[in-house]
Every structure is written in structure tokens, then in C-alpha cells.
Scaffold this motif. Structure first.
Motif, PDB file in Angstrom:
ATOM      1  N   PRO A  53       5.690 100.306  27.472  1.00 54.24           N
ATOM      2  CA  PRO A  53       7.095 100.755  27.549  1.00 54.24           C
ATOM      3  C   PRO A  53       8.092  99.645  27.242  1.00 54.24           C
ATOM      4  O   PRO A  53       8.737  99.092  28.132  1.00 54.24           O
ATOM      5  N   ARG A  54       8.222  99.318  25.967  1.00 52.27           N
ATOM      6  CA  ARG A  54       9.185  98.299  25.541  1.00 52.27           C
ATOM      7  C   ARG A  54      10.465  98.982  25.070  1.00 52.27           C
ATOM      8  O   ARG A  54      10.433  99.870  24.220  1.00 52.27           O
ATOM      9  N   ARG A  55      11.584  98.550  25.601  1.00 56.19           N
ATOM     10  CA  ARG A  55      12.866  99.147  25.217  1.00 56.19           C
ATOM     11  C   ARG A  55      13.254  98.701  23.814  1.00 56.19           C
ATOM     12  O   ARG A  55      13.023  97.570  23.413  1.00 56.19           O
ATOM     13  N   ALA A  56      13.879  99.609  23.093  1.00 55.04           N
ATOM     14  CA  ALA A  56      14.310  99.325  21.731  1.00 55.04           C
ATOM     15  C   ALA A  56      15.652 100.012  21.487  1.00 55.04           C
ATOM     16  O   ALA A  56      16.116 100.816  22.306  1.00 55.04           O
ATOM     17  N   ARG A  57      16.259  99.686  20.369  1.00 52.05           N
ATOM     18  CA  ARG A  57      17.512 100.349  19.976  1.00 52.05           C
ATOM     19  C   ARG A  57      17.470 100.624  18.482  1.00 52.05           C
ATOM     20  O   ARG A  57      17.073  99.768  17.682  1.00 52.05           O
ATOM     21  N   THR A  58      17.887 101.832  18.118  1.00 52.75           N
ATOM     22  CA  THR A  58      17.911 102.191  16.705  1.00 52.75           C
ATOM     23  C   THR A  58      19.055 101.482  15.995  1.00 52.75           C
ATOM     24  O   THR A  58      20.029 101.036  16.615  1.00 52.75           O
ATOM     25  N   GLY A 116      21.493 105.150  21.487  1.00 51.70           N
ATOM     26  CA  GLY A 116      20.604 104.491  20.531  1.00 51.70           C
ATOM     27  C   GLY A 116      19.446 103.761  21.166  1.00 51.70           C
ATOM     28  O   GLY A 116      18.481 103.437  20.481  1.00 51.70           O
ATOM     29  N   LYS A 117      19.504 103.488  22.480  1.00 51.51           N
ATOM     30  CA  LYS A 117      18.377 102.844  23.143  1.00 51.51           C
ATOM     31  C   LYS A 117      17.287 103.883  23.389  1.00 51.51           C
ATOM     32  O   LYS A 117      17.581 105.014  23.781  1.00 51.51           O
ATOM     33  N   PHE A 118      16.039 103.482  23.193  1.00 51.99           N
ATOM     34  CA  PHE A 118      14.952 104.451  23.316  1.00 51.99           C
ATOM     35  C   PHE A 118      13.662 103.751  23.705  1.00 51.99           C
ATOM     36  O   PHE A 118      13.527 102.523  23.626  1.00 51.99           O
ATOM     37  N   LEU A 119      12.713 104.554  24.135  1.00 53.70           N
ATOM     38  CA  LEU A 119      11.325 104.132  24.335  1.00 53.70           C
ATOM     39  C   LEU A 119      10.478 104.892  23.324  1.00 53.70           C
ATOM     40  O   LEU A 119      10.730 106.068  23.072  1.00 53.70           O
ATOM     41  N   ILE A 120       9.487 104.242  22.768  1.00 58.15           N
ATOM     42  CA  ILE A 120       8.649 104.889  21.766  1.00 58.15           C
ATOM     43  C   ILE A 120       7.205 104.916  22.246  1.00 58.15           C
ATOM     44  O   ILE A 120       6.672 103.921  22.726  1.00 58.15           O
ATOM     45  N   SER A 121       6.601 106.085  22.116  1.00 57.27           N
ATOM     46  CA  SER A 121       5.189 106.268  22.441  1.00 57.27           C
ATOM     47  C   SER A 121       4.475 106.749  21.182  1.00 57.27           C
ATOM     48  O   SER A 121       4.839 107.771  20.609  1.00 57.27           O
ATOM     49  N   LYS A 142      10.708 101.327   9.614  1.00 56.57           N
ATOM     50  CA  LYS A 142      11.330 100.481  10.631  1.00 56.57           C
ATOM     51  C   LYS A 142      12.541 101.211  11.203  1.00 56.57           C
ATOM     52  O   LYS A 142      13.544 101.410  10.519  1.00 56.57           O
ATOM     53  N   LEU A 143      12.446 101.621  12.469  1.00 58.99           N
ATOM     54  CA  LEU A 143      13.463 102.470  13.082  1.00 58.99           C
ATOM     55  C   LEU A 143      14.475 101.706  13.924  1.00 58.99           C
ATOM     56  O   LEU A 143      15.496 102.266  14.311  1.00 58.99           O
ATOM     57  N   GLY A 144      14.204 100.451  14.255  1.00 60.19           N
ATOM     58  CA  GLY A 144      15.124  99.680  15.090  1.00 60.19           C
ATOM     59  C   GLY A 144      14.484  98.380  15.501  1.00 60.19           C
ATOM     60  O   GLY A 144      13.543  97.893  14.864  1.00 60.19           O
ATOM     61  N   LEU A 145      14.992  97.795  16.592  1.00 60.04           N
ATOM     62  CA  LEU A 145      14.494  96.517  17.080  1.00 60.04           C
ATOM     63  C   LEU A 145      14.180  96.604  18.571  1.00 60.04           C
ATOM     64  O   LEU A 145      14.901  97.246  19.333  1.00 60.04           O
ATOM     65  N   PHE A 146      13.109  95.942  18.976  1.00 65.35           N
ATOM     66  CA  PHE A 146      12.819  95.771  20.392  1.00 65.35           C
ATOM     67  C   PHE A 146      13.745  94.707  20.970  1.00 65.35           C
ATOM     68  O   PHE A 146      14.461  94.017  20.241  1.00 65.35           O
ATOM     69  N   GLU A 147      13.684  94.544  22.292  1.00 66.01           N
ATOM     70  CA  GLU A 147      14.571  93.581  22.946  1.00 66.01           C
ATOM     71  C   GLU A 147      14.251  92.139  22.569  1.00 66.01           C
ATOM     72  O   GLU A 147      15.115  91.269  22.678  1.00 66.01           O
ATOM     73  N   ASP A 148      13.038  91.863  22.115  1.00 67.64           N
ATOM     74  CA  ASP A 148      12.705  90.506  21.703  1.00 67.64           C
ATOM     75  C   ASP A 148      12.974  90.271  20.221  1.00 67.64           C
ATOM     76  O   ASP A 148      12.622  89.211  19.685  1.00 67.64           O
ATOM     77  N   GLY A 149      13.596  91.244  19.554  1.00 70.55           N
ATOM     78  CA  GLY A 149      13.937  91.100  18.146  1.00 70.55           C
ATOM     79  C   GLY A 149      12.864  91.581  17.194  1.00 70.55           C
ATOM     80  O   GLY A 149      13.091  91.592  15.974  1.00 70.55           O
ATOM     81  N   ALA A 150      11.695  91.977  17.697  1.00 65.70           N
ATOM     82  CA  ALA A 150      10.629  92.475  16.823  1.00 65.70           C
ATOM     83  C   ALA A 150      10.993  93.863  16.306  1.00 65.70           C
ATOM     84  O   ALA A 150      11.580  94.668  17.032  1.00 65.70           O
ATOM     85  N   PRO A 151      10.670  94.181  15.053  1.00 65.93           N
ATOM     86  CA  PRO A 151      11.003  95.496  14.501  1.00 65.93           C
ATOM     87  C   PRO A 151      10.126  96.597  15.074  1.00 65.93           C
ATOM     88  O   PRO A 151       8.952  96.370  15.394  1.00 65.93           O
TER      89      PRO A 151
END
Length: 598
Positions: A471-476, A459-464, A256-265
Motif C-alpha cells: 500500500p504505497r500512496r501515489a498521486r496522478t 488525485g492521491k490514490f492507492l494501486i493494487s 505511467k500513471l503518476g508518482l509514488f511518494e518517493d518519486g518512483a513512477p
């Protein structure tokens, strides 16, 4: 008639000639129903109270023996809301408490109404007063008011769609959350998700949001005529997210590297996968690598090696958990060369066992090599890139994997090798230009809605990755220096030793003479070779001649000649090109029967 016409206009009904008083009553009812529907959210507490009273009458009249069932059901529903209310869009404890208390009150009142009657004093008064008291938090709640505002905004969608170039699209569903709202958009005939992505700036203007406040994503079902639109009113990632601690204890589990904007890991499987962390300086790559190391150091089936050509500035705090750290180009080259030796040794072991993949365990751990600032490795230790390329291409099955961090993974930065193409887990932090997003994530990704150049905080990133193709934004998570030190100290005493297969492969390689690379040409007696190389070639020839019909293994050739694996493979390839030897099975060779003099 004039008075009736004025009444009809007041309730939104156009006057019609020759309307008498008998026809006016349905129009009044329709107008009242329209007002009730428009203000249904504000009237919800009163509607619920009336519904409870009606249900009490029905239960008392026809099902009086159900009072115990009603009570048990109410208690169970209240308890479920407290425990699992977050899955019912009630993320905050106070919201779950309000819902549970309301459910418990309704259940208790219905139980008494079923047992003694709904109009038995003081039940009617209790219902009326409590309903008004519970209505106050409902009326004042921010999300309810936001839901009403959103519904009224989306009611004008046909006009908005026409203005933004999405005429014919329609709203299928909408939901308000803690940070804004989102809605499912059914696209018009011939429209695609890319059309909606291109309309994002116009959508931001039409919906009255801030710049960068609208996200358009493909739906999970991958239907081409659907899109999910998310409107961010309060940035959920405005503040750093403190690392909660390691999320895994084995490399077989997704980290688990961080959280998406909706709070999902953000969960990513790393076993038998190579990873790339890329982004401009200060975008948060090092923080992401620290979070990853925090999880990997908690795994007792992972050996960690690392390369940090900044003389250890970034990775030295993890030294107590890293088995081997290279801080110079020479050390990096030696480390990656030994990783190739381990890779080959494990491949031979898998062949002997008849297995296809190396299954990590504390006795047979996976080997993960973390390389910080990969571009420095390409410029200062170019020979090391050859070894890294070999690991990237062949390291999955033997569980020898790379995690590379770099600012801009261009061909020059990656050493013109195949390493970048083998990275199937890519974390893209902020980049300076849109084309850099395509460089990290793949050609055409920016056009498809992946916009790492718009990320606005470290810390904000996109993961592929195979699991994350939207393309869901996330933050570590934030793991500061003190957290790194404490985590490294806590995990250091539980690190596994190198497995016996890998250790023996390194030992054999250390005992072998180091030969200079031979030119890739057809063998010829005119080539000048030193005595050791000539003796090794003669031994190789004799061993291949004496090989049985199923051939001799690479390991046996290495032991017979006393040379390294790369030398043996090179000589076999040279001899195979001139049809003097053949490969009879995976890892097994022999001399061709008709050849008498190699």
C-alpha cells in the motif's frame, strides 16, 4: 582523586575507587572518542581533510607513479556523480554539483601530493582553506541536520518501542530523503506487520510527527518479521504534478500513471488486463482516466471505444481519438454488443491461426473500452451489463479490455455481474468510509494497511495490481482541459483503423437477422417459432448431421444458419443438454452418431 572523578563524570564515566593517573588516560581517550562519534556528522569535513592528507602521504611515499591514475579516477567519479548522482541519494542538481566539485578537488590535490609531495607549499594551506570553505555548505545543509536529528531520535527506539507496543523490535537501517526519513524495522518475536500498522497512531505521537505522517509497509522481500516505516515531514504530493506527456507508444509497454511518494513512477502494464478506477466524487477519478487516455491515444496499436452516460461531458474532449463514443443507454448497449461480436470474431481468427492470444500491432490493434460512471450503465442499460460481463470474462486473450470508473463498485452498482472480480488493476482514490476501501481493493485490504479513506487530496490514490501489492500512496499527474485538447489534437492523426478481422465480424453481424432471445428449455416441436427461426434450426440440424468426425466450427454454423453467434451457442447448449450434439474440440461441434432425428 576528586579532580579525576569530576573529569570522569564529565566524560560519562562512573568513578571507580583507587584510580591513579596512569589509568586516567584511557578514560580520557574513551570520552573523546565518544564525543567524536556523537558529533561525527559535524566533524565529517575535518575528518575527511585529515584522511586526504594521510592518503597523500601514503601515495607519495609508496606509490608516486600513481599520480595519473588518481587524476583519471577523480575525473571519472566526478563525472559519474553529475550524471548518475540521483541514484546515490543526490536528487537535486546543486547537491550533485557539490559532490562532483568536492570529488574533483580531492582528486586534484591527491594527484599533486603524489607527484610533488603533500607538504610542498602551498598544498597544505590549500587543503586547509578549501576544506573549511566546503564545510560551510555541509554544516548548513538541511538533510545533514535532519540526519543527525533522526539518528538521535532513533537512538531512543527501545523506549519508543516499549511505549507503542512493539517491545523487542529494533532499527536495522535508516535513510533521510527530501521529504522526511524512513527506516527498516526488525520486529520482535511473534510480532507482524499488522501489529506495526495498528501501532501507527502511537508511532506518530512517539516520533512527534503530524497526524497521517507515518506509513508502515511490508518489505519487498515479503519477510513477515520486517517492516518499512516511512515518516513524512514534507508532503511530496502537496502540490499537483504536471503531466509530462505520454510515457508509452505501444500497449505492450507499462503506462505511467503518476508518482509514488518517493518519486518512483507508477508503471502499470495494461495489455490483456481490465482496470477499475474508484473513489468518491471529487477524488480525482476523471483526472486519472484523462492521464490514462493521454498515454493510450499515443499508442498506434490501440483502438479506443468509450461510454459516457453524462451525455459526453467527461470523454467528449477525446472524441477525435475515440473511434466510437456512446452517450445514451441504447448506444452503450449497441457498443458493448458489437464489442462482444469483435471478441468472438477474433477468437475464431485465433482458432484458425492456431494461436492463443491476440498480439497487438498497428494492423491488429487491441480494443480498449473506457466506461465512465459504470453505475449509470448498470441502472440505465441493464442489458449492456451482460455484454460487459462477457467481455470481462473472455476478453483477455483477444485483447478486448475494459477500463471502468465508478464512485462505489458495490454489487448493485456493478450490475451483480462478475465484472468487478475480473478487474486486476485497481486504482482506489479517496473513499468516504474504510469499508469502501475493502469494496474497491478487496476484502481485508484495509486491515492489512490499505487506507484509502485517509487520502487527503484529489488525485492521491492507492494501486493494487500483480506488480503493486504494497500500500504505497501515489498521486496522478494533472492533465487539465487545455492539455486534453492539445493532446487529442496531436494524437488524432495517428490513430489506427479497425483491423480487418474485427471489421468483417461486425459486417457479418449487421447482415444477420436479429432474433429475440429464446427461452433456455429443452427443444420441443410444440414451441411456436416464426418461419425464420424454424428454417435456421433445420439448417443447424442438417449441418451438424453432415459434420465430419472432427466436427463443424462455430463460424461455419453462423454462416449456414444466418443467425448470430449468441443464438447458435444457445441452441447448441440446449441440444447438448439432451445429448443430441457434442463438442469434439474447442469451437467445433457435431451430432451424436446414434441420433437420427434432432
Amino acid at each position: 582523586m576528586r579532580r579525576n572523578a569530576r573529569r570522569m563524570r564529565r566524560y560519562g564515566v562512573q568513578p571507580v575507587a583507587m584510580i591513579d593517573d596512569l589509568e586516567f588516560a584511557p578514560l580520557v581517550i574513551a570520552g573523546i572518542a565518544r564525543l567524536v562519534w556523537r558529533y561525527r556528522s559535524e566533524l565529517a569535513p575535518l575528518i575527511v581533510a585529515a584522511s586526504v592528507l594521510l592518503n597523500g602521504v601514503i601515495l607519495r611515499r609508496w606509490f608516486p607513479e600513481w599520480w595519473s591514475t588518481v587524476l583519471i579516477s577523480a575525473i571519472g567519479m566526478a563525472a559519474a556523480l553529475v550524471v548518475w548522482g540521483r541514484w546515490a541519494n543526490l536528487p537535486r542538481p546543486i547537491e550533485r554539483g557539490y559532490a562532483a566539485f568536492t570529488t574533483a578537488f580531492v582528486g586534484t590535490w591527491l594527484t599533486l601530493a603524489t607527484y610533488i609531495g603533500p607538504f610542498t607549499p602551498p598544498l597544505p594551506a590549500v587543503l586547509g582553506i578549501t576544506s573549511l570553505v566546503l564545510a560551510v555548505p555541509w554544516w548548513a545543509h538541511r538533510r545533514r541536520r535532519a540526519r543527525v536529528r533522526v539518528e538521535r531520535t532513533l537512538a531512543a527506539w527501545p523506549d519508543i518501542a516499549q511505549a507503542v507496543g512493539l517491545a523487542g523490535s529494533r532499527i536495522q537501517s535508516a535513510m533521510v530523503d527530501l521529504w522526511g526519513y524512513r527506516f527498516r524495522l526488525g520486529l520482535g518475536v511473534g510480532q507482524t506487520v499488522e501489529d506495526a500498522v495498528n501501532a501507527v497512531p502511537r508511532l506518530e505521537s512517539a516520533l512527534g510527527t503530524t497526524r497521517g505522517g507515518v506509513r508502515v509497509l511490508p518489505v519487498a522481500s515479503k519477510k513477515a518479521n520486517r517492516a518499512d516505516v516511512r515518516v513524512i515531514e514534507t508532503d511530496p504530493h502537496a502540490d499537483a504534478i504536471v503531466w509530462p506527456g505520454p510515457s508509452i507508444t505501444s500497449i505492450t509497454q507499462p503506462a505511467k500513471l503518476g508518482l509514488f511518494e518517493d518519486g518512483a513512477p507508477v508503471r502499470v502494464p495494461l495489455l490483456r488486463r481490465h482496470g477499475l478506477f474508484a473513489g468518491m466524487s471529487g477524488a480525482g477519478k476523471s483526472g486519472g482516466v484523462n492521464v490514462l487516455l493521454g498515454d493510450l491515444t499515443a499508442c498506434q496499436d490501440v483502438i479506443l471505444w468509450a461510454v459516457d452516460l453524462k451525455r459526453g461531458m467527461e470523454l467528449l474532449p477525446w472524441m477525435s481519438c475515440i473511434d466510437r463514443l456512446a452517450t445514451t443507454p441504447q448506444e452503450a448497449e449497441a457498443l458493448l454488443a458489437d464489442a462482444v461480436v469483435i471478441l468472438d470474431g477474433r477468437a475464431d481468427d485465433l482458432t484458425r491461426r492456431g494461436e492463443r492470444v491476440w498480439e497487438p500491432s498497428p494492423d491488429r490493434p487491441a480494443l480498449i473500452i473506457v466506461i465512465d460512471e459504470y453505475a449509470e450503465l448498470a441502472s440505465e442499460a441493464p442489458r449492456a451489463i451482460t455484454y460487459a460481463d462477457s467481455i470481462a470474462r473472455r476478453g483477455r486473450a483477444p485483447a478486448v479490455n475494459l477500463i471502468a470508473a465508478t464512485q462505489r463498485p458495490s454489487k448493485d452498482a456493478m450490475g451483480k455481474s462478475a465484472v468487478r472480480s475480473q478487474m486486476d488493476v485497481r486504482l482506489c482514490f479517496r473513499v468516504r468510509e474504510p469499508r469502501d476501501g475493502d469494496l474497491v481493493l478487496g476484502q481485508g485490504m484495509v486491515k492489512a494497511g490499505w487506507h484509502p479513506h485517509k487520502l487527503d487530496a484529489p488525485g492521491k490514490f492507492l494501486i493494487s495490481s500483480p506488480e503493486h501489492d504494497i500500500p504505497r500512496r501515489a498521486r496522478t499527474y494533472l492533465l487539465d482541459d487545455e492539455g486534453v485538447r492539445a493532446t487529442a489534437e496531436r494524437h488524432a492523426e495517428h490513430r489506427p483503423p479497425l483491423d480487418e478481422v474485427s471489421a468483417q465480424a461486425l459486417l457479418r453481424a449487421a447482415e444477420m437477422p436479429v432474433m429475440p432471445p429464446q427461452p433456455t428449455v429443452q427443444p420441443s416441436p410444440r414451441h411456436a417459432r416464426d418461419s425464420a427461426a424454424r428454417e435456421a434450426e433445420e439448417t443447424l440440424t442438417a449441418t451438424l448431421r453432415q459434420a465430419p468426425s472432427d466436427g463443424v466450427s462455430i463460424g461455419d454454423l453462423i454462416r449456414a444458419t444466418g443467425m448470430r453467434r449468441t443464438w447458435v451457442y444457445q441452441r447448441l447448449q440446449e441440444l447438448g443438454r439432451v445429448r443430441q450434439v457434442e463438442q469434439v474440440a474447442r469451437g467445433r461441434w457435431r451430432a451424436l452418431p446414434e441420433v437420427h432425428d434432432l
